[in-house]
Design a protein around this motif. Structure first.
Motif, mmCIF file in Angstrom:
data_model
loop_
_atom_site.group_PDB
_atom_site.id
_atom_site.type_symbol
_atom_site.label_atom_id
_atom_site.label_comp_id
_atom_site.label_asym_id
_atom_site.label_seq_id
_atom_site.Cartn_x
_atom_site.Cartn_y
_atom_site.Cartn_z
ATOM 1 N N ASP A 70 -8.460 -77.576 -21.242
ATOM 2 C CA ASP A 70 -7.339 -78.207 -20.563
ATOM 3 C C ASP A 70 -6.598 -77.240 -19.649
ATOM 4 O O ASP A 70 -6.032 -77.639 -18.645
ATOM 5 C CB ASP A 70 -6.347 -78.772 -21.583
ATOM 6 N N TYR A 71 -6.594 -75.946 -19.987
ATOM 7 C CA TYR A 71 -5.818 -74.988 -19.213
ATOM 8 C C TYR A 71 -6.560 -73.670 -19.155
ATOM 9 O O TYR A 71 -7.004 -73.149 -20.174
ATOM 10 C CB TYR A 71 -4.446 -74.770 -19.859
ATOM 11 N N VAL A 72 -6.688 -73.133 -17.965
ATOM 12 C CA VAL A 72 -7.278 -71.822 -17.774
ATOM 13 C C VAL A 72 -6.213 -70.961 -17.110
ATOM 14 O O VAL A 72 -5.769 -71.276 -16.006
ATOM 15 C CB VAL A 72 -8.542 -71.891 -16.894
ATOM 16 N N PRO A 73 -5.755 -69.895 -17.752
ATOM 17 C CA PRO A 73 -4.704 -69.082 -17.157
ATOM 18 C C PRO A 73 -5.220 -68.349 -15.928
ATOM 19 O O PRO A 73 -6.397 -67.986 -15.855
ATOM 20 C CB PRO A 73 -4.322 -68.106 -18.271
ATOM 21 N N PRO A 74 -4.358 -68.163 -14.946
ATOM 22 C CA PRO A 74 -4.793 -67.448 -13.745
ATOM 23 C C PRO A 74 -5.052 -65.976 -14.068
ATOM 24 O O PRO A 74 -4.371 -65.374 -14.892
ATOM 25 C CB PRO A 74 -3.612 -67.592 -12.789
ATOM 26 N N THR A 75 -6.061 -65.409 -13.425
ATOM 27 C CA THR A 75 -6.390 -64.006 -13.647
ATOM 28 C C THR A 75 -5.737 -63.169 -12.565
ATOM 29 O O THR A 75 -5.760 -63.519 -11.381
ATOM 30 C CB THR A 75 -7.912 -63.791 -13.610
#
Length: 96
Positions: A70-75
């Motif tokens: 559902d959510y992928v944190p920004p790198t």
């Protein structure tokens, strides 16, 4: 006179023995529910906080063997440090 005092004291003690546990149970459950609402705990069906909340407009479940993110944190892109001179010296002593 003394017998009346003992009888009234005994009756008050018996009434308190029967009423006080129910009163304390009600007061404690009301306090806990209020604190859980303040903390943001979502109550499920019948006020049970440990049951799954019943929402029909929630996200759909993934099928067996399928992964859903559902959510992928920004790198954050990291710049290499050009002023790095190496690590700290650590004195080594062999222990036998």
């Amino acid at each position: 006179m003394f017998i009346n005092f003992l009888l009234i004291t005994f009756l008050i003690a018996m009434v308190l023995r029967l009423v006080l546990p129910a009163l304390l149970r009600w007061a404690l459950s009301a306090f806990v529910k209020r604190q859980m609402r303040k903390g943001g705990v979502v109550f499920g069906p019948n006020g049970n906080p440990f049951a799954a909340p019943s929402t029909s407009s929630g996200p759909s479940r993934a099928a067996d063997g399928e992964v859903r993110v559902d959510y992928v944190p920004p790198t954050a892109k990291r710049q290499p440090d050009t002023n790095f001179r190496g690590g700290d010296y650590v004195d080594f002593e062999e222990v036998k």
